[in-house]
Design an enzyme around this catalytic site. Structure first.
Site, PDB file in Angstrom:
ATOM      1  N   SER A  84       0.787  -1.232   0.000  1.00 39.01           N
ATOM      2  CA  SER A  84       0.000   0.000   0.000  1.00 39.01           C
ATOM      3  C   SER A  84       0.816   1.278   0.000  1.00 39.01           C
ATOM      4  O   SER A  84       0.315   2.325  -0.423  1.00 39.01           O
ATOM      5  CB  SER A  84      -0.933   0.007   1.216  1.00 39.01           C
ATOM      6  OG  SER A  84      -0.194  -0.028   2.428  1.00 39.01           O
ATOM      7  N   HIS A 132      -5.450  -3.852  -1.599  1.00 32.69           N
ATOM      8  CA  HIS A 132      -5.227  -2.851  -2.640  1.00 32.69           C
ATOM      9  C   HIS A 132      -5.147  -3.465  -4.041  1.00 32.69           C
ATOM     10  O   HIS A 132      -4.854  -2.749  -5.001  1.00 32.69           O
ATOM     11  CB  HIS A 132      -3.955  -2.054  -2.346  1.00 32.69           C
ATOM     12  CG  HIS A 132      -4.117  -1.073  -1.235  1.00 32.69           C
ATOM     13  ND1 HIS A 132      -4.581   0.205  -1.423  1.00 32.69           N
ATOM     14  CD2 HIS A 132      -3.886  -1.193   0.102  1.00 32.69           C
ATOM     15  CE1 HIS A 132      -4.620   0.841  -0.265  1.00 32.69           C
ATOM     16  NE2 HIS A 132      -4.209   0.014   0.672  1.00 32.69           N
ATOM     17  N   LYS A 145     -12.300  -0.349   0.072  1.00 34.77           N
ATOM     18  CA  LYS A 145     -11.464   0.409  -0.865  1.00 34.77           C
ATOM     19  C   LYS A 145     -12.141   0.425  -2.241  1.00 34.77           C
ATOM     20  O   LYS A 145     -13.096   1.161  -2.440  1.00 34.77           O
ATOM     21  CB  LYS A 145     -10.049  -0.155  -0.873  1.00 34.77           C
ATOM     22  CG  LYS A 145      -9.349   0.043   0.481  1.00 34.77           C
ATOM     23  CD  LYS A 145      -7.929  -0.449   0.483  1.00 34.77           C
ATOM     24  CE  LYS A 145      -7.182  -0.035   1.745  1.00 34.77           C
ATOM     25  NZ  LYS A 145      -7.756  -0.571   2.997  1.00 34.77           N
TER      26      LYS A 145
END
Length: 395
Positions: free
Chosen positions: A185, A213, A243
């Site tokens: 990340s 991610h 996310k």
């Protein structure tokens, strides 16, 4: 307040502030979209993990509202008592389809997933090999398990093979696991999953990938494991719904036996109230959208590539990123904080990232261009970067 507590807090807070390590939190006065309102100002938002812009997508908000009307605001209990609603099972079925696995289990957050899954499978007689740049939730999950933890140099396959060989030849451990982020990340680089899987086969390691991610980003949106075509080779696929998926929560995807075990032995599942019906319904709708249409994923990559190339052409240092995560590495922690503040003053919201999130001396601002940004927004942000970068002698 206790005198000792007061002295501890005052001393350490003052120390952080003096070193430029104290993080100021600014509340948003708007939804977390490509443009945000903070402190009465409209800013170009380059700090959100809302990769695909789905957090504000009307299709998700509609699904959430409908779920509240049908199921209520909360789930009312832990999953094992009577907090499992049909919408939770529908979400988990969609997650398994999305990740290419037999089954999946949902949790209240991605952080909870790592606390849950690692400690449910690994114990004091086992060993975990862990990439040194893994997320904090992985580190905490490993500690909670009580297993022996062996740090592996970041994405160093020779080091992984050597340490896997060492722990296996020692004869000290019953089970062995290697854990890695799919996408890291802070730097945006991708785990070397094909090489990791080969080493794991040689030394009989479980492979555990936290793809917080990577999901929604790689593999046409399905994640890092799908990107490499390794759905049948990776034992644990961990992810977040907060996310790219645009909601909140987390999940573990794997074999049916693994999911059945987590339902009876993972503590966050057993002892924490189930994710709300609105969140479950919105997350399910998000996954359906990503399964049906890759246009948001394609727009994300188009915007990210454009933004990164322009920053590099100006002379900014963006490190080793292979993904939309675009750090601008400053070095000095206080300078990184000051750089972030000047960008804010000029109209760009991008937070500084400093120790302990990244190593000392590698302070940075981390840009997250999304599918929701227009080219005009990105060009305006780039013009501000050029102006402030020259002020700080960075370019």
């Amino acid at each position: 307040m206790s005198k000792e507590l007061n002295e501890f807090l005052q001393s350490n807070l003052n120390d952080l502030k003096s070193k430029g390590l104290y993080n100021e939190i600014e509340p948003l006065q708007s939804a977390n979209g490509p443009m945000i309102q903070v402190g009465g100002k409209e800013l170009i938002n380059l700090s959100s993990n809302n990769y695909l812009g789905l957090a504000t997508d009307e299709r998700l908000t509609t699904a959430a509202k409908e779920a509240i009307d049908k199921w209520g605001a909360g789930s009312g209990a832990v999953r094992t008592i009577n907090g499992t609603l049909e919408i939770h099972l529908e979400l988990e079925k969609e997650l398994a389809k999305f990740k290419g696995t037999e089954a999946a289990i949902s949790y209240q957050s991605g952080f909870n997933c790592n606390m849950a899954a690692i400690s449910a499978v690994m114990g004091k007689k086992d060993v975990i090999l862990s990439d040194e740049l893994n997320h904090a939730s992985i580190i905490d999950g490993c500690r909670l398990s009580g297993a022996k933890i062996v740090r592996v140099n970041h994405s160093d396959m020779e080091d992984l093979a050597a340490k896997a060989k060492e722990v296996r030849e020692s004869g000290l451990y019953e089970k062995a696991m290697f854990i890695t982020d799919g996408v890291f990340s802070m730097d945006g680089d991708i785990a070397k999953l094909p090489e990791i899987v080969e080493i794991a086969k040689e030394f009989d390691l479980m492979v555990y990938v936290d793809d917080a991610h990577g999901s929604g980003v790689l593999g046409h949106g399905h994640g890092t494991v799908k990107h490499f075509g390794l759905e049948k080779e990776v034992d644990f696929q961990i992810g977040t719904l907060s996310k790219a998926i645009g909601v909140v929560g987390g999940y573990v995807a794997g074999t049916q036996d693994l999911i059945d075990w987590l339902k009876v032995r993972s503590r966050p599942f057993l002892f924490s109230t189930a994710v709300s019906p609105a969140d479950a319904a919105a997350a399910k709708r998000s996954l359906e959208i990503l399964d049906a249409d890759t246009s948001l994923n394609e727009k994300l990559w188009e915007n990210a590539t454009y933004f990164k190339e322009k920053l590099n052409a100006m002379g900014f240092e963006t490190g080793i990123s292979e993904t939309p995560i675009t750090p601008v590495i400053i070095g000095d922690e206080q300078k990184a904080q000051d750089f972030s503040k000047r960008l804010y003053e000029e109209g760009v919201y991008v937070k500084s990232i400093v120790f302990p999130t990244v190593p000392l001396g590698t302070g940075r601002v981390r840009n997250m261009p999304t599918a929701a940004h227009t080219k005009e927004m990105l060009d305006n942000a780039l013009a501000i970067y050029e102006k402030v970068g020259k002020e700080f002698d960075l370019i």
